[in-house]
Design an enzyme around this catalytic site. Structure first.
Site, mmCIF file in Angstrom:
data_model
loop_
_atom_site.group_PDB
_atom_site.id
_atom_site.type_symbol
_atom_site.label_atom_id
_atom_site.label_comp_id
_atom_site.label_asym_id
_atom_site.label_seq_id
_atom_site.Cartn_x
_atom_site.Cartn_y
_atom_site.Cartn_z
ATOM 1 N N ASP A 144 0.828 -1.211 0.000
ATOM 2 C CA ASP A 144 0.000 0.000 0.000
ATOM 3 C C ASP A 144 0.862 1.262 0.000
ATOM 4 O O ASP A 144 2.050 1.228 0.372
ATOM 5 C CB ASP A 144 -0.901 -0.036 1.257
ATOM 6 C CG ASP A 144 -2.224 0.664 1.049
ATOM 7 O OD1 ASP A 144 -2.336 1.445 0.086
ATOM 8 O OD2 ASP A 144 -3.140 0.450 1.865
ATOM 9 N N ASP B 34 -10.728 1.762 -3.659
ATOM 10 C CA ASP B 34 -11.366 1.432 -2.384
ATOM 11 C C ASP B 34 -12.870 1.392 -2.537
ATOM 12 O O ASP B 34 -13.575 0.969 -1.625
ATOM 13 C CB ASP B 34 -10.999 2.485 -1.324
ATOM 14 C CG ASP B 34 -9.681 2.161 -0.646
ATOM 15 O OD1 ASP B 34 -9.128 1.086 -0.905
ATOM 16 O OD2 ASP B 34 -9.196 2.990 0.143
HETATM 17 C C1 DGJ Z 1 -5.929 1.830 1.834
HETATM 18 C C2 DGJ Z 1 -6.297 0.631 1.014
HETATM 19 O O1 DGJ Z 1 -6.776 1.041 -0.213
HETATM 20 C C3 DGJ Z 1 -7.303 -0.205 1.774
HETATM 21 O O2 DGJ Z 1 -7.706 -1.287 1.002
HETATM 22 C C4 DGJ Z 1 -6.686 -0.653 3.077
HETATM 23 O O3 DGJ Z 1 -5.630 -1.536 2.810
HETATM 24 C C5 DGJ Z 1 -6.211 0.540 3.867
HETATM 25 N N1 DGJ Z 1 -5.368 1.394 3.094
HETATM 26 C C6 DGJ Z 1 -5.482 0.101 5.096
HETATM 27 O O4 DGJ Z 1 -4.963 1.150 5.798
#
Ligand code: DGJ
Length: 785
Positions: A480, A550
């Protein structure tokens, strides 16, 4: 194939369906004669040179030897300023011996190779198969000791040409690179629509299409990451170009940082397009003998519309970009605990989730954010990847082992490029954080970036990650990156190199990823940046899949995946079924729709599986069975967007196998029209003579959808909102109307699948399909003979 007509000094790069022809002009410049539909190779291609042979007023002649030759109207392969071309240029150098910045590069030599040159430290397409070739054309500056190496690679079967450029300082005084695009292309027409993908968090990949007009239009990123604001992609399409017909060009960059794509339509009705690293806050000094390597640009031409353009991109990405071990390998169906628990979990909760996931048919369990110490929300903990012993008393080793004992693979989330101010790493090494001297840093998601231009940071991260991956015996890693850059500065770089920080950061990241790729080649990496904020071909080279967004709301996801599909194949897009209402939209969409959308990507589940109703459990089991049964087709098939006449709230996609004997088509609806019109799904990509059977996937309604009309739909008498209604809604699978057709390929091409009438407010019967708001259908299509 690359053919060279030495007499004419012409290079003809030929793919299955396209030709790219460049020539050295009498003055020595490298000019583009043609890029478009494939031409036969012939001995005399100079005839393609359609340039002004007349004096043009108010122009600057390149030299007094030929007043008709001015660079402003020539279609160049590299463009510089100072010699009469007043358009934006693709290369700008400053010569520090005298401070001048006029450049004039002319042909010196060329070399043909069967292997591609290695672009040092950068991701790039893998060498083409036998028969394809690479060409390097060397240009030298007329009076300064500088060379440009222009690299071209022809991927014949995919109709793709890749380009990049290296700048080499052969002199003893530094040369400053102020701007260096990977490619410049001048086309002979002003009439193009630009198509590009814009967006923001939870709304990535939004397709924009508009005409280009005289002047400059550019997109790009100065956020440090390639960004959701503008994906590094643009298509130039002829105005009438649609999905299956018309001419268009597609361009992208294999790069993950600041980038810029500029178009300029000139008064002489030519269109220039340039792609490269952004010149925003960019300066790179080359000392004697040093070279600067531009990232690789990928381009394709299609005479069969945007569908073929995407298909060309998808093929090159699938066969020559993503890591080899994953090129044809099935990707596992995952359950991720993020939206199920956020930071609030312990080993017991994870095991409950994992056990349920296994029962449902999931193959990989992913432990997301929050597993390491001092990480109970987003304000702290990043930088030190030591297990939180309260949540995981047996550490990663134990949870991973227990999950694997359930028969699941184990995957883990990390965010290596970041540090929280409240973390041991920041307390030990504040100088590793990206902070402009003496300033209070601006934070994104309450965190700071680590200085990836510093090799010590890269070594530290490699050690930390290698240790964690081994300890947890991971099969999968979600990588991430949750903030854009600010306060850029490196304590490790001298003042003269600060303006190269953005690029040095990306090079540091790539160095780390190359190392990890070498050690953990079998691990499946998923790229993520708050979703699609760093979805690009650079990351795709290391990580075959990306957490697309997301936003997992079924309706929003259709637009997001549709946009990204212009460039990326479905096997690069991770797509999960999440809970309802959606955590991003507070919108309710049917669980079948959430799954159907995820089928055109890498499906998975991201909701609290321990709280499912019986209805949801049964439906999910059937969904997973369907996905596994058709996984190769869904993940690897050729993907097309389908046009629906009059369907402005409707979208359709199809994936088709190689010999077009099997396909899965999806129909996705936003708001249902009142008194809806009949729709067909035309499938122009099937075999004309084949006889096909089309069967809708068995889907189920939650009877709550029918409100107090439930008794019109069901044979038994149920009181709306009564106890029985609740029990039936939570337990009983009420099948949606089945649709089965047997049609020939030409009928499917020209008439299409004749979809059943939708509910018109008058009657419910076997002939009426209740797709409804945000409803969707999948069709399995199989050739019978
Ligand atoms: C952002 C990501 O897009 C989410 O799927 C998740 O992993 C969060 N970060 C976790 O902090």
């Amino acid at each position: 194939m690359i053919a060279v007509n030495n007499d004419e000094q012409i290079f003809h790069l030929q793919t299955l369906n396209s030709s790219y022809v460049v020539q050295v002009s009498d003055a020595g410049h490298l000019l583009n004669l043609y890029y478009g539909q494939r031409l036969e190779h012939r001995d005399n291609l100079s005839i393609l040179d359609h340039s002004y042979q007349v004096k043009l007023g108010s122009t600057t002649a390149y030299s007094s030897e030929d007043e008709r030759y001015c660079l402003e109207t020539r279609k160049q392969e590299v463009s510089t300023s100072g010699k009469g071309d007043y358009r934006e240029s693709s290369l700008h150098l400053i010569y520090t011996d005298d401070g001048s910045s006029t450049s004039d590069f002319v042909f010196d030599r060329y070399e043909l190779n069967s292997n591609k040159p290695c672009l040092d430290g950068l991701p790039q397409t893998h060498s083409p198969a036998d028969g394809d070739q690479s060409l390097t054309i060397v240009l030298r500056e007329k009076i300064k000791p500088v060379e440009l190496h222009l690299h071209y690679t022809c991927f014949a079967r995919q109709d793709v040409i890749c380009r990049s450029m290296e700048i080499i300082n052969l002199g003893s005084t530094p040369v400053v690179v102020d701007k260096a695009c990977s490619m410049n292309l001048d086309l002979s027409s002003p009439a193009f629509d630009a198509l590009h993908l814009t967006g923001k968090w939870i709304a990535e990949g939004q397709l924009q299409r508009h005409a280009l007009y005289k002047g400059v239009f550019s997109i790009g990123s100065n956020r440090g990451v390639s960004s959701a604001t503008h994906n590094p992609f643009m298509a130039l399409a002829k105005p009438g170009c649609g999905e299956m017909t018309g001419d268009c060009y597609g361009f992208s960059l294999i790069y993950s940082g600041n980038h810029k794509i500029t178009t300029e339509v000139s008064p002489y009705d030519q269109t220039r397009i340039m792609l490269g690293i952004s010149d925003f806050d960019f300066r790179w000094s080359l000392a004697e003998g040093e070279r600067f390597t531009c990232p690789e640009a990928v381009m394709t031409f299609s005479h069969q519309g945007l569908g073929k353009m995407s298909n060309n991109f998808h093929r090159i990405i699938k066969t020559h970009l993503i890591p080899q071990p994953w090129q044809n390998k099935a990707r596992p169906i995952q359950a991720n605990n993020w939206e199920a628990t956020y930071f609030n979990f312990d080993e017991g909760k994870l095991m409950k989730l994992a056990r349920k996931a296994k029962d449902l048919g999931v193959e990989l369990f992913v432990l997301d954010d929050g597993w390491f110490s001092n990480r109970n929300d987003e304000t702290s903990g990043l930088g030190n990847y030591v297990e939180d012993k309260k949540k995981l008393p047996g550490g990663l080793a134990r949870i991973s082992r227990k999950i694997r004992q359930q028969g699941l693979q184990f995957g883990l989330w990390v965010e290596p490029e970041m540090v929280s101010e409240d973390s041991d790493l920041f307390r030990q090494h504040p100088e590793w954080a990206v902070i402009s001297p003496k300033r209070q840093p601006s934070l994104g998601r309450r965190q700071l970036l680590l200085d990836m231009s510093n090799p010590e940071v890269i070594d530290y991260l490699y050690q930390q990650l290698a240790d964690v991956f081994r300890r947890a015996e991971v099969s999968y890693v979600k990588w991430d990156h949750n903030r854009n850059f600010s306060d850029v500065y490196s304590n490790h770089l001298p003042p003269g190199q600060q303006s190269g920080f953005y690029h040095r950061y990306v090079l540091g990241l790539y160095r780390l990823l190359f190392k990890l790729k070498e050690t953990f080649g079998e691990v499946l990496f998923e790229n993520c940046s708050s979703g699609g904020n760093r979805f690009d071909l650079g990351m795709t080279f290391f990580m075959p899949q990306t957490w697309t967004s997301d936003n997992t709301d079924a309706y929003e996801r259709v637009a997001i995946q549709q946009g990204f599909s212009l460039l990326y194949p479905q096997c690069c897009m991770s797509a999960h079924v999440s809970g309802h209402p959606s955590h991003q939209m507070l919108r309710h969409t049917p669980i079948e729709s959430r799954f159907n959308v995820s089928c055109f990507g890498l499906s998975g589940y991201q909701l609290d599986l321990t709280k499912l109703t019986t209805f949801e459990e049964k439906v999910i089991m059937k969904q997973i069975r369907f996905y596994k049964q058709h996984r190769t087709l869904l993940q690897q098939g050729d993907f097309y967007r389908l046009a629906i006449d009059g369907g402005n709230q409707q979208t359709a996609w199809i994936v088709v196998n190689d010999d077009k004997t099997e396909a899965v088509a999806g129909f996705f609806q936003g708001l249902q029209q009142a008194n809806p019109t009949l729709k067909t799904l035309k499938l122009p990509m099937l075999n004309t003579d084949g006889l096909y059977q089309v069967t809708s996937r068995e889907q189920f309604h939650n009877i709550r959808q029918f409100g107090d009309l439930v008794n019109e739909e069901l044979p038994v008498n149920i009181k709306d909102r009564g106890i029985l209604h609740g029990i039936v809604a939570n337990r009983v699978l009420h099948p949606s109307k089945n649709e089965t057709y047997t049609l020939y390929g030409d009928q499917l091409q020209h008439l299409g699948i004749p979809l059943k009438s939708q509910f018109t407010g008058t009657e419910m019967s076997e002939q009426v399909s209740h797709i409804g708001d945000f409803g969707t259908r999948l069709f399995h299509i199989r050739q019978l003979q």
